[in-house]
Structures are given as structure tokens and as C-alpha cells.
Enzyme design. Structure first.
Site, short mmCIF file in Angstrom:
data_model
loop_
_atom_site.label_atom_id
_atom_site.label_comp_id
_atom_site.label_asym_id
_atom_site.label_seq_id
_atom_site.Cartn_x
_atom_site.Cartn_y
_atom_site.Cartn_z
N MET A 1 0.80 -1.23 0.00
CA MET A 1 0.00 0.00 0.00
C MET A 1 0.83 1.28 0.00
O MET A 1 0.28 2.37 -0.14
CB MET A 1 -0.96 0.02 1.20
CG MET A 1 -0.31 -0.10 2.57
SD MET A 1 0.42 1.40 3.27
CE MET A 1 -1.03 2.43 3.49
N TYR A 2 2.14 1.19 0.14
CA TYR A 2 2.95 2.40 0.16
C TYR A 2 2.88 3.09 -1.20
O TYR A 2 3.27 2.52 -2.22
CB TYR A 2 4.41 2.10 0.50
CG TYR A 2 4.69 1.64 1.90
CD1 TYR A 2 3.76 1.81 2.92
CD2 TYR A 2 5.89 1.03 2.24
CE1 TYR A 2 4.02 1.40 4.22
CE2 TYR A 2 6.16 0.60 3.52
CZ TYR A 2 5.23 0.79 4.52
OH TYR A 2 5.50 0.37 5.80
N SER A 3 2.37 4.30 -1.19
CA SER A 3 2.26 5.12 -2.40
C SER A 3 1.60 4.35 -3.54
O SER A 3 2.07 4.34 -4.68
CB SER A 3 3.65 5.62 -2.84
OG SER A 3 4.18 6.48 -1.86
#
Length: 325
Positions: free
Chosen positions: A60-62
Site C-alpha cells: 500500500m505504500y504510495s
């Protein structure tokens, strides 16, 4: 840089783990302070040159772009067998409906999506980013076991939950012959030490490695506590939630970090990281870097050994607080 064994597992990680949440397209996801690819790659290169072999990211990071950036950089700069790649599943990926949670179907979809973005056939450590109260733990553990049996992950880990939840997960794995967790990625630093009460003793007893996130309290321990001058401190709502309080205990701890750093003629970051590293349960801290000095300090902290008196000065001001996930 030395490698260290992650708990009782056969997985060895570098003594400093590079956290890659800061590397990602700022237009894809909730982190406007993240660095785009051309600004991220020099830090991955610097980490490799310093002997850091372990890289931690999340789907889910960026909006998935962190995995893409990390994957491309490692493919260009290192041999796959020489690096340890860790990623996570649970939180929704921005722009991808129904991508959150720890159901069997979602885990099966998300591991494949992560592998595509990372450009690899397997990850070394696949972690659940949080506990999912909506899904029976048996379903989650069986699905993670299938990921390992398929060869898509070598080991599995957990992150930020109560000790009883981790115990429940390990019990389910043991009862059914499924793959157990080998690691706990938890929030642990000088101003958030609640994991010492139950989680760390449990991990020590069970041979589970601890790889803390936010060992510098999202940078708050690297400067005076009331200094909020960085761009991330101004825009990161998670930082404000965890460390936004005006607490006398926090100020006293930050001041102690500063005093020891001045006496030792080292940076505050080195002092705070050295303290985390010297804790018995900790395998290796996860450190983010958006300036070359951040990595320099992390590596230098490996040579700093705090005295008993210094440790007391750092820990005596602490007051109990709620654990934060």
C-alpha cells in the site's frame, strides 16, 4: 555490516533494515512527502554500498509504487540472492478496490500483485501489516502457509498487534501444521516502550525476531521535541497522531538523547538507534532515509554502545501510555 539471524528462523537480515515507505510516487497514495524514483534510487544504492541487504516495503505504500521503485532498483544494483526483500499485506492499495484485509482470496491476489511490482518470483519475508478482526485467524494463517508452500515467500511475519493475537496466530499454525510467524514488526522507540510488557517477552520466549518500525519516533528523537520544522512533520497525519502530544516525559527523553549525543560527539539519531539495538528482543531496527546523513547515522549507530548510566538517563523519564498500532 554483519547479518543477524531473525529469531530462531534460518533467515538472516542486515543489522540495519532500510524502510522504504519514503520511496514512492507522491501522486499515488497518502504520502505527499515520499520521494519519486529518481530521488529514491540514490538511497537504495547508498544502503547497498553500506552493507545493508534487507529492504522493507508494503503493497500500500504510495499506491504500490514503492514496491515498483524498490524492485527496479534492486534488480539493477544487486543480485537477487544477495538481498532480502520484505513486503506486507492488509491495508487497501489506493486505486485498487477490495484490496484490503487478510482473507484467503485477498492474500492470494496481493502476493501476486506484489511480486509483479517488485519484479521477483518470491519475497523473503511476507508480513501481515495489521490484525484483521473481520477474518478468522485460521483462514489467514492457512492462506499464508499456501503462499510459503507455493514458493512465493520464504518466511512470514506479523506487525503491530497485541501479544495475545500473535499467540493466537502461532497456536493456529502449530495446531494445523502451518507456517508460523518468524518476526514481529512493531512500533518501538524511547517514547513508545509498551511492547516491553508482553510482546517482547513473548517473542523472546518463542524465538520470534523483532524488527521495530519508527525507532526514531518518526524523526522526533533526532531534534528538540518541539521542533516541527520538517516537511514530513507538517504533513504526516500519522506522525501527528503518534507523537503530536506535548508531553513532559517525551520532552525529557528527547533532552536526554540530546545531552548524551553532545557528550559523545555523535548525532541524536545514533544515540536513539543504539538504545533500540541494545534491547534484548530486537534483531534489527527499520530505518527510513531521505537524506544521506540518515543512512550514515544508522550505520554509525552500530558502533555506539551506551553505558548503564546513559541507558538509565534515557529510560527513567518514561511514563506508561497506551500502545499504538
Amino acid at each position: 555490516m554483519d547479518s543477524v539471524r531473525l529469531g530462531d528462523s534460518d533467515l538472516e537480515v542486515s543489522s540495519i533494515i532500510l524502510g522504504c515507505m519514503s520511496y514512492g510516487d507522491p501522486a499515488r497514495g497518502p504520502h505527499p512527502w515520499s520521494l519519486p524514483e529518481d530521488e529514491s534510487r540514490p538511497f537504495i544504492r547508498q544502503a547497498l554500498e553500506a552493507g545493508i541487504t534487507t529492504f522493507d516495503t508494503a503493497n500500500m505504500y504510495s499506491g504500490g509504487s514503492s514496491e515498483e521503485i524498490v524492485g527496479r532498483a534492486l534488480a539493477d544494483l544487486a543480485r537477487r540472492e544477495d538481498v532480502i526483500i520484505a513486503t506486507k499485506v492488509y491495508f487497501p492499495v489506493e486505486g485498487e478496490p477490495d484490496s484490503g484485509g487478510l482473507s484467503a482470496d485477498n492474500i492470494a491476489r496481493q502476493i501476486d500483485a506484489s511480486l509483479r511490482r517488485l519484479g521477483t518470483d518470491y519475497v523473503d519475508l511476507y508480513q501481515i501489516h495489521r490484525w484483521d478482526p473481520e477474518v478468522p485467524i485460521e483462514e489467514t494463517m492457512e492462506a499464508l502457509d499456501a503462499v510459503v508452500r507455493s514458493g512465493k515467500a520464504r518466511f512470514i511475519g506479523a506487525s503491530s498487534m497485541y501479544a495475545w493475537q500473535l499467540a493466537q496466530a502461532q497456536h493456529a499454525a502449530d495446531l494445523n501444521g502451518w507456517t508460523p510467524f518468524v518476526s514481529m514488526q512493531d512500533q518501538y522507540n524511547l517514547v513508545q516502550r509498551e511492547e516491553e510488557r508482553e510482546m517482547h517477552p513473548f517473542c523472546l520466549d518463542e524465538g520470534i525476531g523483532v524488527i521495530p518500525w519508527s525507532p526514531l519516533a518518526r524523526g522526533r528523537l533526532t531534534r528538540d521535541w518541539d521542533d516541527l520544522s520538517t516537511s514530513r512533520s507538517e504533513t504526516d497525519q500519522v506522525t501527528k497522531s503518534y507523537y503530536g502530544q506535548a508531553d513532559a516525559s517525551d520532552r525529557a527523553i528527547a533532552a536526554a538523547v540530546g545531552a548524551i549525543a553532545e557528550t559523545r560527539e555523535v548525532s541524536r539519531a545514533q544515540v536513539a538507534l543504539a538504545w533500540v539495538r541494545q534491547q534484548e528482543a530486537v534483531t534489527a531496527p527499520i530505518v527510513g532515509a531521505t537524506k544521506p546523513l540518515h543512512l550514515d547515522d544508522a550505520v554509525a549507530s552500530l558502533d555506539l554502545v551506551l553505558t548503564d548510566d546513559e541507558i538509565a538517563a534515557l529510560t527513567d523519564p518514561y511514563v506508561p501510555r497506551l500502545p499504538e498500532f
